[in-house]
Scaffold this active site. Structure first.
Site, PDB file in Angstrom:
ATOM      1  N   GLU A  85       0.488   3.961  -2.981  1.00 53.91           N
ATOM      2  CA  GLU A  85      -0.057   5.294  -2.678  1.00 53.91           C
ATOM      3  C   GLU A  85       0.987   6.407  -2.713  1.00 53.91           C
ATOM      4  O   GLU A  85       0.650   7.554  -2.991  1.00 53.91           O
ATOM      5  CB  GLU A  85      -0.740   5.277  -1.302  1.00 53.91           C
ATOM      6  CG  GLU A  85      -1.982   4.387  -1.279  1.00 53.91           C
ATOM      7  CD  GLU A  85      -2.704   4.421   0.048  1.00 53.91           C
ATOM      8  OE1 GLU A  85      -2.217   5.065   1.009  1.00 53.91           O
ATOM      9  OE2 GLU A  85      -3.768   3.780   0.145  1.00 53.91           O
ATOM     10  N   GLU A  90       0.831  -1.204   0.000  1.00 54.37           N
ATOM     11  CA  GLU A  90       0.000   0.000   0.000  1.00 54.37           C
ATOM     12  C   GLU A  90       0.873   1.264   0.000  1.00 54.37           C
ATOM     13  O   GLU A  90       0.545   2.252  -0.656  1.00 54.37           O
ATOM     14  CB  GLU A  90      -0.937   0.001   1.213  1.00 54.37           C
ATOM     15  CG  GLU A  90      -2.055  -1.034   1.124  1.00 54.37           C
ATOM     16  CD  GLU A  90      -3.152  -0.635   0.138  1.00 54.37           C
ATOM     17  OE1 GLU A  90      -3.185   0.530  -0.295  1.00 54.37           O
ATOM     18  OE2 GLU A  90      -3.977  -1.501  -0.207  1.00 54.37           O
ATOM     19  N   GLU A 115      -2.081  13.864  -2.850  1.00 58.69           N
ATOM     20  CA  GLU A 115      -0.867  14.553  -2.465  1.00 58.69           C
ATOM     21  C   GLU A 115      -0.207  13.756  -1.354  1.00 58.69           C
ATOM     22  O   GLU A 115      -0.897  13.132  -0.545  1.00 58.69           O
ATOM     23  CB  GLU A 115      -1.289  15.925  -1.904  1.00 58.69           C
ATOM     24  CG  GLU A 115      -0.268  17.024  -2.034  1.00 58.69           C
ATOM     25  CD  GLU A 115      -0.829  18.334  -1.433  1.00 58.69           C
ATOM     26  OE1 GLU A 115      -2.018  18.624  -1.658  1.00 58.69           O
ATOM     27  OE2 GLU A 115      -0.064  19.004  -0.740  1.00 58.69           O
TER      28      GLU A 115
END
Ligand SMILES: [Zn+2]
Length: 169
Positions: free
Chosen positions: A93, A89, A139
């Site tokens: 991400e 993850e 972001e």
């Protein structure tokens, strides 16, 4: 956002109905009588500090809690360990590859959307890659531990507090 609830039996496709069984209201199949047990979903998160002890956070691009900051992480998939899920993850991400340094903690949290989630937190040291927003985030940013934005999830806040205690920060 409404909570997702199963309507049909995953084994035979029959309609599920609510029944009071074993002291609780449960979903039971009207065709095959199987009880559809609801369990918390296991998730893994990454607590990544840079050399200045700033914590890596992602700004969520999806619900739940879209527009809020959180630790990188997500649901553990079949066949992977909690550690592997946290690393996967993190990479998906934030584009950062890391290695697991230690287990920080584990917290259960009620989720309006998923029912219940068990969140495992790992301290991960970044090994390579530049932080860049990937899947599910708009972001990514390293925040000072003394000046963190409000995190989207209670379990993430608890994990950060535990990490600070463990590292005497
Ligand atoms: Zn059934």
């Amino acid at each position: 956002m409404p909570k997702k609830e199963a309507k049909f039996c995953p084994w035979c496709g029959g309609l599920l109905e609510k029944k009071f069984i074993q002291g609780k209201e449960r979903l039971v199949c009207t065709l095959c009588s199987e009880i559809y047990y609801k369990n918390p979903l296991p998730a893994a998160t990454a607590l990544v500090l840079n050399q200045d002890n700033q914590l890596l956070l992602g700004l969520r691009a999806i619900e739940p809690a879209r527009g809020m900051w959180c630790l990188p992480g997500g649901f553990i998939e079949m066949g992977e360990t909690m550690e592997q899920a946290a690393l996967r993850e993190l990479k998906e991400e934030t584009c950062i590859e890391g290695k697991v340094m230690s287990f920080v903690g584990c917290f259960y949290q009620e989720s309006r959307f998923y029912g219940g989630v068990i969140i495992f937190g790992y301290r991960i040291e970044p090994v390579c890659g530049e932080p860049k927003a990937g899947d599910d985030v708009e972001e990514v940013f390293f925040y000072s531990l003394d000046d963190l934005p409000v995190l989207a999830f209670e379990a993430h806040r608890k994990l950060v507090e535990k990490l600070k205690k463990q590292l005497n920060l």
